[in-house]
Design a protein around this motif. Structure first.
Motif, PDB file in Angstrom:
ATOM      1  N   ALA A  74       0.818  -1.215   0.000  1.00  0.00           N
ATOM      2  CA  ALA A  74       0.000   0.000   0.000  1.00  0.00           C
ATOM      3  C   ALA A  74       0.851   1.264   0.000  1.00  0.00           C
ATOM      4  O   ALA A  74       0.449   2.287  -0.563  1.00  0.00           O
ATOM      5  CB  ALA A  74      -0.942  -0.014   1.201  1.00  0.00           C
ATOM      6  N   THR A  75       2.033   1.213   0.604  1.00  0.00           N
ATOM      7  CA  THR A  75       2.872   2.419   0.646  1.00  0.00           C
ATOM      8  C   THR A  75       3.354   2.813  -0.740  1.00  0.00           C
ATOM      9  O   THR A  75       3.389   3.997  -1.083  1.00  0.00           O
ATOM     10  CB  THR A  75       4.074   2.190   1.581  1.00  0.00           C
ATOM     11  N   ALA A  76       3.737   1.809  -1.564  1.00  0.00           N
ATOM     12  CA  ALA A  76       4.168   2.111  -2.931  1.00  0.00           C
ATOM     13  C   ALA A  76       2.995   2.577  -3.780  1.00  0.00           C
ATOM     14  O   ALA A  76       3.145   3.470  -4.627  1.00  0.00           O
ATOM     15  CB  ALA A  76       4.825   0.882  -3.551  1.00  0.00           C
ATOM     16  N   LEU A  77       1.808   1.986  -3.567  1.00  0.00           N
ATOM     17  CA  LEU A  77       0.641   2.445  -4.298  1.00  0.00           C
ATOM     18  C   LEU A  77       0.287   3.878  -3.912  1.00  0.00           C
ATOM     19  O   LEU A  77      -0.157   4.667  -4.758  1.00  0.00           O
ATOM     20  CB  LEU A  77      -0.546   1.510  -4.027  1.00  0.00           C
ATOM     21  N   ARG A  78       0.486   4.212  -2.639  1.00  0.00           N
ATOM     22  CA  ARG A  78       0.234   5.597  -2.218  1.00  0.00           C
ATOM     23  C   ARG A  78       1.194   6.554  -2.935  1.00  0.00           C
ATOM     24  O   ARG A  78       0.838   7.688  -3.268  1.00  0.00           O
ATOM     25  CB  ARG A  78       0.394   5.712  -0.699  1.00  0.00           C
ATOM     26  N   TRP A  79       2.393   6.079  -3.204  1.00  0.00           N
ATOM     27  CA  TRP A  79       3.369   6.905  -3.938  1.00  0.00           C
ATOM     28  C   TRP A  79       2.854   7.200  -5.351  1.00  0.00           C
ATOM     29  O   TRP A  79       2.993   8.316  -5.852  1.00  0.00           O
ATOM     30  CB  TRP A  79       4.706   6.171  -3.984  1.00  0.00           C
ATOM     31  N   LEU A  80       2.263   6.199  -5.976  1.00  0.00           N
ATOM     32  CA  LEU A  80       1.668   6.423  -7.290  1.00  0.00           C
ATOM     33  C   LEU A  80       0.528   7.439  -7.216  1.00  0.00           C
ATOM     34  O   LEU A  80       0.352   8.271  -8.108  1.00  0.00           O
ATOM     35  CB  LEU A  80       1.151   5.108  -7.864  1.00  0.00           C
ATOM     36  N   GLN A  81      -0.233   7.368  -6.154  1.00  0.00           N
ATOM     37  CA  GLN A  81      -1.312   8.337  -5.984  1.00  0.00           C
ATOM     38  C   GLN A  81      -0.748   9.751  -5.837  1.00  0.00           C
ATOM     39  O   GLN A  81      -1.268  10.706  -6.425  1.00  0.00           O
ATOM     40  CB  GLN A  81      -2.147   7.982  -4.753  1.00  0.00           C
ATOM     41  N   GLU A  82       0.318   9.879  -5.075  1.00  0.00           N
ATOM     42  CA  GLU A  82       0.906  11.201  -4.850  1.00  0.00           C
ATOM     43  C   GLU A  82       1.529  11.757  -6.121  1.00  0.00           C
ATOM     44  O   GLU A  82       1.378  12.955  -6.429  1.00  0.00           O
ATOM     45  CB  GLU A  82       1.972  11.110  -3.745  1.00  0.00           C
TER      46      GLU A  82
END
Length: 360
Positions: A74-82
């Motif tokens: 989820a942390t890497a996916l949050r990076w994509l969101q950012e």
């Protein structure tokens, strides 16, 4: 079917949508992607590029394809969101997996899930191919066999002046959807061959097919049927929705994919009918076999009915010295052999009559 893979923990009931992604801090540390950048004059490929470097190196004058060989946390996916503004609801679908085929339009990008049948030694399972389409980039997530997307990579590497290198990100998006949907055809062909094999075995030897084999095929077709209708709906959205990001020149190729998806649905229905017929043949064969057994047992019982009557009659042993009406045959010297001969004669006569009437 293949054993279910452990699923990512789902949010508790009542949790806000997208919470699994938005509740963590953005971080791309240690995450690598297969990065390909191309245009009609440029082609670069890095099989294990850092996610941060790939996102920083994306340029609007080329098409960038970032592929994740597995679903990141989820942390890497949050990076994509950012960094790219990907919608948290779509990223949550990627994170959780096991989604049905669908298409969603968001501000600045589109998100599509394609269910892909994956055969294995244990049976047939469904894997999720997740695709994001932006103005000049495509991001894909696929944890299955890497060979699925390899034909697209080969086209990018070899097609220096080909169609795929001259068109935009929407054409790459189409190519990935096309190769995922076309992967159903070899699976359907293998299922058809299995059904034909079961049919031949059933015709040669009615008891040579187990009901579990037929039900296994029906379960596989049931799994394939679950991906047909959602896939058709998603492709129709991609073609006809006003928010569709496809260029008009790309839509005609997607129509061909839609036709493939419809053919898959037709083949699944056809194979389902064949399997239903096979199941009926199996039940009919079992019933016929039971009838044959019951007929044989009935014939045997029928043959022994007169024999039982004769032996029970002469087993009463009335004393002939008391009355001459008390079975005088008991005093015959060859009475016992005579009774045996009568019994054999009656049994032989009945067997002959049964064979003449084709009851045996």
């Amino acid at each position: 079917m293949t054993p279910r893979k452990p699923r990512s923990p789902r949010s508790r009931p009542g949790t806000a949508p997208g919470h699994a992604i938005e509740s963590v801090a953005a971080d791309s540390g240690g995450v690598t992607v297969h990065w390909q950048r191309y245009s009609d004059t440029v082609f670069e490929e890095q099989p294990a590029a850092g996610l941060d470097a790939a996102l920083t190196g994306m340029r609007p004058d080329t098409v960038d394809w970032l592929h994740f060989a597995s679903v990141p946390d989820a942390t890497a996916l949050r990076w994509l969101q950012e960094r790219l503004g990907l919608d948290p609801l779509a990223l949550e679908d990627v994170h959780n997996g096991q989604q049905r085929s669908k298409l969603e339009f968001y501000e600045g990008h589109s998100f599509m899930v394609v269910s892909v049948p994956v055969p294995s030694a244990e049976g047939l399972g469904l894997e999720q191919l997740s695709l994001f389409l932006g103005p000049h980039w495509v991001i894909s997530f696929w944890g299955g066999d890497p060979a699925l997307l390899e034909p697209v990579r080969q086209r990018l590497r070899k097609s220096v002046s080909g169609r795929i290198r001259k068109r935009g990100a929407d054409y790459l998006f189409y190519c990935l959807v096309d190769v995922a949907i076309d992967s159903c055809f070899p699976v359907l062909e293998a299922i058809r061959e299995g059904i034909e094999d079961l049919e031949e075995r059933l015709l040669e030897k009615p008891g040579g097919v187990e009901a579990t084999e037929i039900h296994g095929v029906r379960r596989q077709l049931s799994g394939l049927r679950r991906l047909v209708l959602p896939g058709l709906t998603a492709l129709q959205q991609l073609l006809h929705d006003e928010e569709s990001p496809l260029h008009p020149s790309t839509r005609r190729y997607v129509r061909d994919v839609l036709d493939h998806q419809a053919r898959i649905g037709d083949q699944v229905d056809n194979l389902s009918e064949l399997t239903a017929s096979l199941h009926e043949m199996h039940l009919s064969a079992i019933s016929q076999r039971m009838n044959d057994v019951m007929r044989l047992l009935t014939v045997i019982a029928t043959i022994f009915i007169p024999l039982t009557f004769i032996t029970s009659l002469y087993g009463m042993n009335f004393d002939t010295t008391v009355s001459r009406w008390n079975m005088p045959e008991l005093g015959f010297r060859f009475g016992y052999p005579l009774v045996l001969l009568v019994c054999l004669g009656v049994a032989g006569l009945m067997v002959w009559l049964f064979r003449r009437r084709d009851w045996l």
